[in-house]
Write an enzyme that holds these catalytic residues in place. Structure first.
Site, PDB file in Angstrom:
ATOM      1  N   ASP A   1     -99.931-113.567 -21.565  1.00 21.05           N
ATOM      2  CA  ASP A   1    -101.228-112.571 -21.402  1.00 21.05           C
ATOM      3  C   ASP A   1    -100.864-111.472 -20.708  1.00 21.05           C
ATOM      4  O   ASP A   1    -101.696-111.098 -19.754  1.00 21.05           O
ATOM      5  CB  ASP A   1    -102.038-113.678 -20.605  1.00 21.05           C
ATOM      6  CG  ASP A   1    -102.557-115.024 -20.804  1.00 21.05           C
ATOM      7  OD1 ASP A   1    -101.884-115.116 -22.159  1.00 21.05           O
ATOM      8  OD2 ASP A   1    -103.156-115.546 -20.430  1.00 21.05           O
TER       9      ASP A   1
ATOM     10  N   LYS B   1    -105.261-118.151 -27.553  1.00 22.30           N
ATOM     11  CA  LYS B   1    -105.672-119.042 -26.875  1.00 22.30           C
ATOM     12  C   LYS B   1    -107.025-119.025 -26.295  1.00 22.30           C
ATOM     13  O   LYS B   1    -107.391-118.089 -26.269  1.00 22.30           O
ATOM     14  CB  LYS B   1    -104.768-119.723 -25.778  1.00 22.30           C
ATOM     15  CG  LYS B   1    -104.638-118.638 -24.688  1.00 22.30           C
ATOM     16  CD  LYS B   1    -103.560-119.209 -23.605  1.00 22.30           C
ATOM     17  CE  LYS B   1    -102.948-118.076 -22.500  1.00 22.30           C
ATOM     18  NZ  LYS B   1    -103.955-118.027 -21.322  1.00 22.30           N
TER      19      LYS B   1
ATOM     20  N   CYS C   1    -102.320-118.684 -15.371  1.00 23.99           N
ATOM     21  CA  CYS C   1    -101.924-118.779 -16.860  1.00 23.99           C
ATOM     22  C   CYS C   1    -100.073-118.972 -17.013  1.00 23.99           C
ATOM     23  O   CYS C   1     -99.667-119.684 -17.692  1.00 23.99           O
ATOM     24  CB  CYS C   1    -102.177-117.846 -17.773  1.00 23.99           C
ATOM     25  SG  CYS C   1    -104.053-118.068 -17.850  1.00 23.99           S
TER      26      CYS C   1
END
Length: 204
Positions: free
Chosen positions: A9, A98, A156
């Site tokens: 990310d 995602k 994350c």
């Protein structure tokens, strides 16, 4: 080589100036890019993950609690949901999107999608059913060890590392190539990862 690198990310949405900007995000992106350029040959497989929210339900909220609900971020098709320019310049070939239609923290919840399409709910479900997952990609590449870097360490990155460990991979998190939302949350995340057998180290 049996080692993979997962870049979690690293997107403008999570860097300074983004919707959920983390202090130090841009600097981490640059350090990750330098690391990949120096160590790419050591990895059998390199992948990125991205929040790519289309309609993530209650994950987005006008009154977020910053635990289970968040301001709008990582909106699929927007510049801030793209990879950070420093990461995009690396020309990595495997990208896992995602959270298209749900909350998703771990990269292992995503599907490989090397385009910037806005997929339908049915398309995402079909890709998941077809096994286009990070876990299957790592197994197909013969990977046994996973190095994890990215943003944010407390969310994350932590969940991706924990899932890698649960799947039986030997996991290392590079502490200098990640950054938490806050130091307090970072300390808690590091304790949780250490308890799960994840190695915390500095990149070399």
């Amino acid at each position: 080589m049996t080692k993979a690198l997962i870049v979690v990310d690293v997107q403008p949405t999570f860097c300074e100036g983004g919707e959920l900007g983390v202090e130090g995000g841009n600097a981490v992106a640059e350090r990750i890019a330098d690391y990949v350029n120096a160590h790419r040959s050591e990895y059998a497989y390199i992948a990125t993950t991205q929040d790519w929210h289309i309609e993530p339900g209650a994950h987005w909220s006008a009154e977020p609690d910053f635990v289970d609900t968040w301001p709008k971020h990582g909106a699929a098709g927007t510049p801030n949901a793209e990879l950070h320019p420093a990461i995009k310049a690396l020309i990595i070939h495997h990208h896992f999107k995602k959270g298209q239609y749900s909350a998703a923290y771990s990269g292992f919840e995503g599907i490989e999608d090397n385009t910037d399409r806005i997929q339908t709910r049915e398309e995402v479900t079909a890709e998941q059913s077809a096994g286009k997952t990070l876990a299957n990609a790592l197994k197909a590449a013969g990977v046994s060890r996973v190095d994890v870097v990215g943003i944010a360490e407390s969310h994350c990155v932590k969940d991706t590392a924990l899932d890698a460990g649960k799947l039986g991979f030997e996991v290392t998190l590079f502490e200098d190539l990640t950054v938490p939302v806050s130091e307090e949350l970072g300390v808690a995340a590091r304790k949780q990862m250490t308890a799960a057998g994840i190695t915390l180290a500095e990149s070399r």
